[in-house]
Structure formats: structure tokens, C-alpha cells
Write a protein that holds these residues in place. Structure first.
Motif, PDB file in Angstrom:
ATOM      1  N   ASP A   1      -1.741   6.245   0.687  1.00 42.18           N
ATOM      2  CA  ASP A   1      -3.154   5.567   1.083  1.00 42.18           C
ATOM      3  C   ASP A   1      -3.080   5.035   2.587  1.00 42.18           C
ATOM      4  N   MET A   2      -1.849   4.935   3.263  1.00 37.85           N
ATOM      5  CA  MET A   2      -1.643   4.702   4.353  1.00 37.85           C
ATOM      6  C   MET A   2      -2.155   5.700   5.357  1.00 37.85           C
ATOM      7  N   THR A   3      -1.893   6.882   4.983  1.00 35.10           N
ATOM      8  CA  THR A   3      -2.094   8.372   5.524  1.00 35.10           C
ATOM      9  C   THR A   3      -3.747   8.453   5.862  1.00 35.10           C
TER      10      THR A   3
ATOM     11  N   CYS B   1      -5.888  -1.888  -2.627  1.00 36.47           N
ATOM     12  CA  CYS B   1      -7.313  -1.347  -2.910  1.00 36.47           C
ATOM     13  C   CYS B   1      -7.769  -1.942  -4.105  1.00 36.47           C
TER      14      CYS B   1
ATOM     15  N   MET C   1       0.784  -1.209  -0.043  1.00 40.24           N
ATOM     16  CA  MET C   1       0.148   0.082   0.029  1.00 40.24           C
ATOM     17  C   MET C   1       0.846   1.263   0.056  1.00 40.24           C
TER      18      MET C   1
ATOM     19  N   THR D   1      -2.272  -1.710  12.691  1.00 40.81           N
ATOM     20  CA  THR D   1      -3.067  -1.437  11.456  1.00 40.81           C
ATOM     21  C   THR D   1      -2.444  -2.141  10.368  1.00 40.81           C
ATOM     22  N   ARG D   2      -1.105  -2.124  10.479  1.00 42.58           N
ATOM     23  CA  ARG D   2      -0.464  -2.562   9.421  1.00 42.58           C
ATOM     24  C   ARG D   2      -0.592  -4.212   9.251  1.00 42.58           C
TER      25      ARG D   2
ATOM     26  N   VAL E   1      -5.906   5.672   5.409  1.00 47.19           N
ATOM     27  CA  VAL E   1      -6.251   4.711   6.569  1.00 47.19           C
ATOM     28  C   VAL E   1      -6.207   5.155   7.792  1.00 47.19           C
ATOM     29  N   MET E   2      -5.124   5.874   8.134  1.00 50.79           N
ATOM     30  CA  MET E   2      -4.855   6.251   9.769  1.00 50.79           C
ATOM     31  C   MET E   2      -6.005   7.155   9.987  1.00 50.79           C
TER      32      MET E   2
ATOM     33  N   PRO F   1      -0.514   2.533  14.148  1.00 50.93           N
ATOM     34  CA  PRO F   1       0.003   1.892  12.985  1.00 50.93           C
ATOM     35  C   PRO F   1       0.512   0.637  12.940  1.00 50.93           C
TER      36      PRO F   1
ATOM     37  N   ASN G   1      -0.173  -6.511   2.918  1.00 52.22           N
ATOM     38  CA  ASN G   1       0.106  -6.203   1.762  1.00 52.22           C
ATOM     39  C   ASN G   1      -1.205  -6.057   0.866  1.00 52.22           C
TER      40      ASN G   1
ATOM     41  N   ALA H   1       2.387   5.051   0.709  1.00 52.48           N
ATOM     42  CA  ALA H   1       2.232   5.944   1.721  1.00 52.48           C
ATOM     43  C   ALA H   1       1.046   6.765   1.873  1.00 52.48           C
TER      44      ALA H   1
END
Length: 230
Positions: A5-7, A32, A1, A23-24, A9-10, A20, A29, A3
Motif C-alpha cells: 500500500d505504501m508503494t 484504508c 499500512m 508522508t509517513r 501511496v508513493m 517518504p 497508522n 508495504a
């Protein structure tokens, strides 16, 4: 994913509570999935074995009435999760989810969430908080239907799309007008008439774009009593 997208998600309250690391471990892996406008994510009655997060775009959650009409329950956009409570309770989804614009959706396996709750029991309370937030939105929508005129409901919807509190603004409607009308408790023809009445407070429409002459004036109109609007 990615970076970015991870922002996103959080931003979701549930994943904020997890932190984090957990969540990870949950999303690992996972990629989307891209949904086209009108494509279903899950159907009312499907096994509730997952929950979802909107990374990009808009999703509607709706129930089908016996007469075939749709009742929109909620609209979700980037950074918002949906179906987590139904999934955790097991059984089947009580509504249908459908992309109302091109959307990227992250699907999270229910077993992964259950493992996370066992690892961090506080997450069960965080899930209740997320469910309460959804319920609060539904209550606010009901109050809005009763307390505000149709033009005021549209004004509030437009203001939700505008970050500024004064000056001019131009916004693109996030999804089709018929769905906006449904969400605001109106028929499409009533929506069009109510939208036309907003010309008096400086709102004009060009296809799917809305121009607001002065956001502050629209805020003032939205805050007026229903009796004043009449």
C-alpha cells in the motif's frame, strides 16, 4: 499500512514531492477504508476537511445538475489523490465522490497537510502542479469531445487500459458501461452503437470483457482524423 500500500501511496505526485519521511508522518497508522460499489465517500456540500487517495479500485467525482442528472468530473484509480485542492482552500466539497467499484481509500486529515506545508513550503507549489494536472485532463477531455468521433473516443479509452502497443489483448472494463459513456460524453445507446462500429477494426465485446484483435490497428484507427472516420 502494508508495504504494498505504501508503494501505491508513493506513486501519487503529491506524496512523491513530500518524500517518504513526511508522508509517513502524515498518514501515520491510518488504515484504508473499504467502500462498496455505489457507496459515497463524500457528498457535494460536505465540509472539505480532508483529502483522499485511491489505493485500490475506481472512484468517480461528479456534480448533480438541477434536473437530477449527473455530470462526471473525473475518474480516479490506484495511486491518484483527489479533493486536495478543495480541502486546502477550506469551505465545502464542490462535487460528490463515489466508489464505482469495490475500492480501498485512504483519508488524510487536512490539518496534517497544512502542517506538512508549513514544514516544507514547496509543497504548496506541488499542490498547484497536481491541480494543474487535473485541469489538463479536463481540457484534454473537452478537446477529445470536439476532435474525435464517438468510436475514436472509445478506442482511446480502451487503449488506456492496454499496456501493449501491438498484438492481441483482452481487457475487463473497469466500471459499468453507462459511466464510461458519461465520461466520454455519450448517451448509453450512442455508446453501444459506437462500440459496435469498432468491430470493423477487430474489437469485440463479451459482457464486461473486450477483445482487441490487434492493438496496433486500434491505435491507427484512434489517430485518424474525424473526417476520415466519417
Amino acid at each position: 499500512m502494508a508495504a504494498d500500500d505504501m508503494t501505491i501511496v508513493m506513486r501519487a505526485p503529491l506524496f512523491q514531492a513530500m518524500g517518504p519521511e513526511i508522508t509517513r508522518s502524515m498518514i501515520q497508522n491510518r488504515a484504508c477504508r473499504l467502500y462498496e460499489r455505489g457507496e459515497r465517500i463524500f457528498q457535494q456540500g460536505d465540509p472539505a476537511d480532508s483529502f483522499f487517495l485511491t489505493v485500490e479500485g475506481w472512484v468517480k467525482l461528479y456534480r448533480q445538475r438541477e434536473d437530477g442528472d449527473e455530470v462526471v468530473v473525473a475518474i480516479f484509480t490506484a495511486g491518484e489523490t483527489f479533493a486536495e485542492v478543495a480541502m486546502f482552500m477550506g469551505g465545502r466539497f464542490p462535487a460528490t465522490a463515489e466508489a464505482v467499484s469495490p475500492a480501498r481509500i485512504l483519508r488524510i486529515d487536512g490539518a496534517a497537510l497544512r502542517r506538512a506545508v508549513l514544514q516544507k513550503p514547496q509543497l504548496a507549489f506541488d499542490m498547484l502542479a497536481a491541480a494543474s494536472l487535473h485541469l489538463k485532463r479536463l481540457v484534454q477531455q473537452i478537446e477529445q469531445l470536439k476532435a474525435q468521433s464517438a468510436p475514436q473516443r472509445i478506442a482511446d479509452f480502451l487503449l488506456d487500459q492496454v499496456p501493449a502497443e501491438a498484438g492481441p489483448a483482452t481487457i475487463a472494463l473497469p466500471y459499468e458501461k453507462a459511466l464510461i459513456a458519461n465520461r466520454l460524453g455519450m448517451q448509453p445507446e450512442s455508446f453501444s452503437r459506437a462500440l459496435a462500429r469498432l468491430r470493423d477494426v477487430g474489437v469485440t465485446v463479451d459482457r464486461d470483457h473486450v477483445r482487441i484483435r490487434d492493438v496496433a490497428k486500434l491505435i491507427e484507427f484512434s489517430a485518424r482524423s474525424n473526417e476520415d472516420d466519417r
